[in-house]
Motif scaffolding. Structure first.
Motif, short mmCIF file in Angstrom:
data_model
loop_
_atom_site.label_atom_id
_atom_site.label_comp_id
_atom_site.label_asym_id
_atom_site.label_seq_id
_atom_site.Cartn_x
_atom_site.Cartn_y
_atom_site.Cartn_z
N UNK A 1 25.76 58.16 -25.27
CA UNK A 1 26.22 57.20 -26.27
C UNK A 1 26.12 57.73 -27.69
N UNK A 2 25.07 58.48 -28.00
CA UNK A 2 24.88 58.91 -29.38
C UNK A 2 23.87 60.05 -29.47
N UNK A 3 24.04 60.87 -30.50
CA UNK A 3 23.02 61.85 -30.88
C UNK A 3 22.09 61.14 -31.84
N UNK A 4 20.79 61.06 -31.49
CA UNK A 4 19.87 60.25 -32.29
C UNK A 4 18.84 61.08 -33.06
N UNK A 5 18.64 62.32 -32.65
CA UNK A 5 17.59 63.11 -33.31
C UNK A 5 17.83 64.59 -33.05
N UNK A 6 17.44 65.41 -34.03
CA UNK A 6 17.42 66.86 -33.85
C UNK A 6 16.00 67.33 -34.14
N UNK B 1 19.71 70.40 -25.01
CA UNK B 1 20.11 69.00 -25.17
C UNK B 1 19.34 68.15 -24.17
N UNK B 2 18.88 66.99 -24.62
CA UNK B 2 18.06 66.10 -23.81
C UNK B 2 18.57 64.66 -23.92
N UNK B 3 18.12 63.82 -22.98
CA UNK B 3 18.59 62.44 -22.96
C UNK B 3 17.44 61.45 -22.90
N UNK B 4 17.55 60.39 -23.69
CA UNK B 4 16.69 59.22 -23.59
C UNK B 4 17.46 58.20 -22.76
N UNK B 5 16.96 57.91 -21.56
CA UNK B 5 17.63 56.98 -20.65
C UNK B 5 16.62 55.93 -20.20
N UNK C 1 18.58 65.49 -29.23
CA UNK C 1 18.11 64.35 -28.46
C UNK C 1 19.19 63.26 -28.49
N UNK C 2 19.66 62.87 -27.30
CA UNK C 2 20.73 61.87 -27.19
C UNK C 2 20.22 60.58 -26.55
N UNK C 3 20.85 59.49 -26.92
CA UNK C 3 20.66 58.24 -26.18
C UNK C 3 21.78 58.16 -25.16
N UNK C 4 21.42 57.86 -23.91
CA UNK C 4 22.41 57.79 -22.84
C UNK C 4 22.12 56.59 -21.95
#
Length: 222
Positions: free
Chosen positions: A138-143, A80-84, A167-170
């Motif tokens: 905040x959300x799961x945006x991509x796999x 699991x990863x985060x876009x911040x 891939x999550x947006x955080x």
């Protein structure tokens, strides 16, 4: 951990299918007449469910998945990863030099989900370990589900590797200077990188694939 793809249509579950080695959730759904976007994940009875909001389409032909040679080590890894992004800067981590095939490259912060851990808990933990930031998912945006077959360890071992990346947006309510917290891990450095400079760095493919989900990223192609 077993990964299960769950289709949701008009608030009701329409099916659930194990994500077999080498398969992409998009293909799993398409073969059964569904298409959609990821909307969340969870841990249920020891299995990680990845939920998609779907709508019906004409079923697609099955996708043939290649297999590794006899004796190849077979591994499906859930991570699991985060876009911040804070004030036009993307939180990134640099892989240690010893990481095979990607040493020294820059990535999104994140990593493997531990057994019994939810993907949300996993990404929060990994961002803290790799970049020293406390984030709110905040959300799961991509796999992403790349499948790779080849030699590792200077050709001493064959590997059939299936990466399943959530891939999550955080958000980061109280950002601080990025720093690596984990000792002797796979991260060499961490930084808040201006969006305009990301494309100048040596980056892993995961960042390019996730770029459409980076706020403000449309102004700075990578």
């Amino acid at each position: 951990m077993t990964v299960v793809v769950v289709g949701m249509h008009d608030g009701a579950e329409v099916g659930r299918w194990p994500l077999l080695h080498g398969h992409d959730p998009v293909d799993v759904l398409a073969e059964r007449g569904w298409v959609g976007d990821p909307v969340g994940s969870g841990l249920v009875d020891g299995q990680v469910e990845v939920r998609y909001a779907v709508h019906p389409v004409e079923p697609a032909a099955p996708v043939e998945v290649p297999t590794g040679p006899p004796g190849a080590r077979r591994l499906q890894r859930l991570a699991a990863y985060a876009v911040v992004v804070v004030e036009g800067r993307l939180l990134m981590s640099q892989l240690a030099s010893w990481v095979g095939g990607a040493g020294g490259r820059w990535s999104l912060p994140g990593g493997g989900v531990a057994p019994g851990e939810t993907p949300l808990d996993g990404v929060v933990r990994e961002v803290q370990e790799e970049a020293g930031q406390d984030v709110v998912v905040e959300a799961l945006v991509q796999v992403q589900a790349p499948h790779w077959i080849g030699d590792v360890s200077a050709g001493e071992r064959h590997e059939d590797f299936h990466a399943v990346r959530l891939i999550h947006f955080a958000t980061c309510p109280e950002p601080t200077p990025a720093r690596v917290v984990e000792i002797d891990g796979s991260t060499a450095a961490a930084a808040w990188v201006p969006l305009a400079e990301v494309g100048r760095l040596p980056i892993v493919d995961m960042v390019r694939l996730a770029w459409p989900h980076v706020p403000g990223g449309e102004s700075y192609p990578v």
